[in-house]
Design an enzyme around this catalytic site. Structure first.
Site, PDB file in Angstrom:
ATOM      1  N   ASP A   1       0.871  -1.169   0.000  1.00  0.00           N
ATOM      2  CA  ASP A   1       0.000   0.000   0.000  1.00  0.00           C
ATOM      3  C   ASP A   1       0.915   1.228   0.000  1.00  0.00           C
ATOM      4  O   ASP A   1       2.131   1.125   0.255  1.00  0.00           O
ATOM      5  CB  ASP A   1      -0.950  -0.015   1.204  1.00  0.00           C
ATOM      6  CG  ASP A   1      -2.145   0.927   0.987  1.00  0.00           C
ATOM      7  OD1 ASP A   1      -2.122   1.733   0.037  1.00  0.00           O
ATOM      8  OD2 ASP A   1      -3.108   0.859   1.780  1.00  0.00           O
TER       9      ASP A   1
HETATM   10  C1  BGC Z   1      -5.031   3.356   0.132  1.00  0.00           C
HETATM   11  C2  BGC Z   1      -5.173   2.377  -1.006  1.00  0.00           C
HETATM   12  C3  BGC Z   1      -5.039   3.100  -2.309  1.00  0.00           C
HETATM   13  C4  BGC Z   1      -3.724   3.849  -2.337  1.00  0.00           C
HETATM   14  C5  BGC Z   1      -3.491   4.609  -3.618  1.00  0.00           C
HETATM   15  C6  BGC Z   1      -3.800   4.232   0.001  1.00  0.00           C
HETATM   16  O1  BGC Z   1      -3.846   5.281   0.908  1.00  0.00           O
HETATM   17  O2  BGC Z   1      -5.003   2.664   1.359  1.00  0.00           O
HETATM   18  O3  BGC Z   1      -6.405   1.720  -0.923  1.00  0.00           O
HETATM   19  O4  BGC Z   1      -5.138   2.207  -3.380  1.00  0.00           O
HETATM   20  O5  BGC Z   1      -3.698   4.771  -1.278  1.00  0.00           O
HETATM   21  O6  BGC Z   1      -4.336   5.699  -3.698  1.00  0.00           O
END
Ligand code: BGC
Length: 696
Positions: A236
């Site tokens: 993530d």
């Molecule tokens: C989130 C993800 C997301 C990623 C990219 C993160 O803060 O937890 O779900 O895909 O950001 O935006």
């Protein structure tokens, strides 16, 4: 491409450039990208193209403004609403539509679906998740993934695993038993893998001491070895604290890269991985394994295959898909002859009739061309509503909008606009005289980064005041009051539900909200959604307390007793049980037949529409295991099916297959207890219609 030759010709620096992204596109000094709003890039090393990744679960999240054009993407219902359809075909269609938008807007991987378990109603990202139950979550995710990937772009099932609260999500250590992990939190991912998602995104949090993105146990042992996942694993965004340990653990891609510019405790991840090599934390073979997984992904992408994207997906068609999904996800919770309202004249209260919430905030947000709010939907479907009352709300909101008034606190959190203009509350008796019934819209919004404030779980004083007054004045005149809940996660209802005659959970239904809601309210279609979660009577009744935990560690001491597994086993009365939802018609169940072979149960039964309205029914199979060595929940959902549209008098034979091994529990391995199992076919978890026993 010969992957091994390609790898042999790469320098270490090229490999590290491949594994670590170039940073968040368009932010922190990064140049903007071709597709604005994409959040991650796999760098095009050695002549490969850049590969684009974009969110998210309710629609492709790209920014509309580019050059002189607008690039809108469809806003679909939030995941908790999609799950309430219990309809795999709908999930597949929504997936196909999002997949097409992903491809036609020049994106290669859609960062969705999110399939964490809704452990507590205050979870800030519950709206982005499907259910409290792993079977519903996993099945919904699998159909969605199939749909998206049928268009030739990838998905990322996320957040692996146990990312169930937003508070301290970057560091919190989730302490959870092996059994609960296996049976609940990992289970939805295990099920979703049957659709072969191109990627898995590891979660921010730690599980039992290790960051998910740095856990060899989760990634290498469970995901890859036990489950045979051979796709790409990515972190993530800005997750974990060591690039070297991430790669070592089997996390192939570090997203978005350049975390060291944002999180001051890190150095350049590429340097860090090099250092790790020198220190023996990881080997070059670990790096090559990541490269292999990356290359295997890259060669499948539209970008690598020179796909000439149109920037012109079929948005009109996708609007219909979004509408269909919204229509099937609405859940009727209570109905004493309020709905359908047919041609009655209705007084609509609440600012959310205009400021209708389409979805949640953060990476699960969307940027559609329009949102049909509730009152626009009423207009379009010729519902007769009180114009005078509507104008009061309209003027108030216009006034506030002129002041550049923001509907949300800090872009996140509660809705701030006054919900109750004074001239409304002073004149309720007038509206009660002049209308046949009342509908009150209550809304809430939540988003990534924050859990829901407990204040938002309860109604605000002015909402209670409104409900009380409207209830008093309308009921005095023998007129009914209905509530529309425009929310992403359950709120408290038990203390006020007796004041109203009907409650319709319309969720946050995306850009077509008003149309779908109007059609159900008016009676052009019957509601056919059911809850994929439990609505408790009181917050204090929940097994997952305290929530959220603002510390270093959260202990899941309820174990496997999440949602209905807790309420049923420990004999707590919920307000609305898992699997529950009303219809404008009635269904009768009959002819249960169960056969088995060595591997499977074959269950069939008939569902007949015995009411006066066309409708669809969601049938659920719960299985009650015999007493054995391991404690078991009272019952567990093991299968479900939604009927086609059944006309009055029409029936459908439902066939459901269940793998016998899926009835086992985890205790140092999967164990199937011997004995008599009860097969319970229900219209909800507490409305069991047919029962038969079988020896296994
Ligand atoms: C989130 C993800 C997301 C990623 C990219 C993160 O803060 O937890 O779900 O895909 O950001 O935006």
């Amino acid at each position: 491409m010969n992957i091994e030759d390609f790898i042999n010709n790469m320098t270490l620096d090229e490999k590290l450039d491949f594994i670590v992204g170039p940073g968040l596109p368009g932010q922190f000094g990064n140049d903007d990208v071709e597709v604005r709003g994409t959040v991650g890039i796999i760098r095009g090393v050695k002549g490969l193209p850049d590969i684009y990744l974009a969110d998210g679960p309710a629609g492709l999240r790209i920014f509309p403004d580019r050059e002189n054009n607008k690039y809108y993407a469809t806003s679909f219902p939030i995941e908790s609403m999609l799950a309430s359809t219990w309809n795999r075909d709908i999930l597949r269609e929504v997936g196909e539509a999002m997949g097409e938008e992903t491809k036609e807007y020049g994106v290669d991987v859609l960062l969705a679906p999110a399939l964490n378990i809704q452990r507590n109603p205050l979870g800030g990202r519950n709206f982005e998740y499907y259910s409290e139950d792993p079977l519903v979550s996993g099945e919904m995710a699998a159909s969605f993934v199939e749909g998206v990937q049928s268009k030739g772009v990838g998905t990322s099932i996320k957040h692996f695993v146990a990312n169930n609260q937003e508070t301290n999500r970057m560091k919190i250590d989730t302490i959870v038993s092996e059994r609960a992990l296996r049976e609940i939190y990992l289970k939805s991912f295990e099920i979703a893998l049957k659709a072969k998602p191109w990627t898995v995104m590891t979660a921010y949090n730690k599980v039992n001491g290790y960051y998910c993105s740095q856990s060899e146990y989760l990634i290498k042992k469970i995901l890859r070895e036990e489950w045979g996942f051979d796709g790409l694993v990515m972190s993530d965004w800005f997750a974990g604290d060591s690039g070297a340990h991430q790669v070592k653990a089997g996390n192939d891609l570090i997203m978005p890269g350049k975390s060291y510019q944002v999180l001051n405790y890190r150095i350049d991840e590429r340097e860090e991985i090099k250092k790790g090599l020198n220190e023996g934390i990881l080997t070059e073979e670990d790096i090559d394994e990541a490269i292999r997984n990356l290359l295997n992904l890259v060669i499948k992408t539209p970008k690598y295959n020179n796909y000439n994207y149109s920037n012109n997906p079929n948005l009109d068609e996708h609007a219909k898909t979004a509408y269909n999904a919204a229509l099937e996800g609405i859940v009727l919770l209570k109905n004493n002859d309020v709905f359908p309202i047919k041609d009655k004249k209705v007084a609509v209260f609440g600012t959310a009739q205009i400021e209708t919430i389409k979805g949640g905030l953060g990476s699960g947000d969307t940027h559609p061309k329009y949102v049909i709010n509730i009152i626009d939907g009423f207009k379009e479907k010729n519902i007769d509503f009180d114009e005078k009352l509507y104008n009061i709300y309209k003027n108030k909101i216009e006034e506030l909008r002129k002041e550049k008034y923001k509907p949300y606190h800090n872009d996140l959190g509660h809705t701030l606009y006054p919900r109750l203009p004074q001239n409304v509350i002073d004149n309720i008796s007038y509206y009660a005289d002049n209308n046949d019934l009342a509908i009150i819209v209550i809304s809430r919004i939540s988003g990534e980064f924050f859990d829901i404030d407990i204040k938002d779980f309860y109604l605000y004083d002015d909402e209670i005041k409104l409900i009380k007054e409207v209830s008093k004045e309308f009921r005095k005149r023998n007129k009914k009051v209905g509530i529309l809940l425009n929310i992403g996660s359950p709120i408290e209802m038990a203390t006020w539900e007796e004041l109203v005659d009907g409650i319709m959970l319309i969720w946050q239904a995306g850009q077509e909200t008003g149309r779908a809601v109007a059609d159900i309210v008016k009676g052009n279609h019957s509601p056919s959604g059911k809850l994929a979660l439990t609505i408790a009577k009181r917050f204090e009744d929940l097994p997952s307390l305290p929530f959220p935990v603002n510390g270093d560690e959260v202990i899941y001491d309820e174990g496997i007793y999440v949602g209905y597994r807790y309420f049923d086993t420990f004999k707590k009365e919920p307000l609305y049980e898992f699997g529950y939802g009303l219809s404008y018609t009635k269904f009768e169940y009959s002819n249960l037949d169960i056969k088995k072979d060595n591997e499977k149960l074959f269950i069939s039964f008939n569902v007949k529409n015995i009411g006066g309205f066309p409708g669809k029914e969601i049938s659920q199979i719960y299985i009650r295991a015999p007493k054995g060595k391991i404690d078991k929940p009272f019952q567990e959902l093991k299968g479900f099916e939604k009927t086609k549209l059944l006309n009055p008098g029409e029936f459908q034979k439902i066939n459901i297959k269940i793998n016998i091994k899926d009835l086992s529990s985890y205790h140092e391995g999967w164990i199937l207890e011997h004995g008599q199992y009860e097969i319970r076919v229900g219209a909800s978890s507490r409305d069991i219609r047919l029962i038969e026993k079988i020896d296994l």
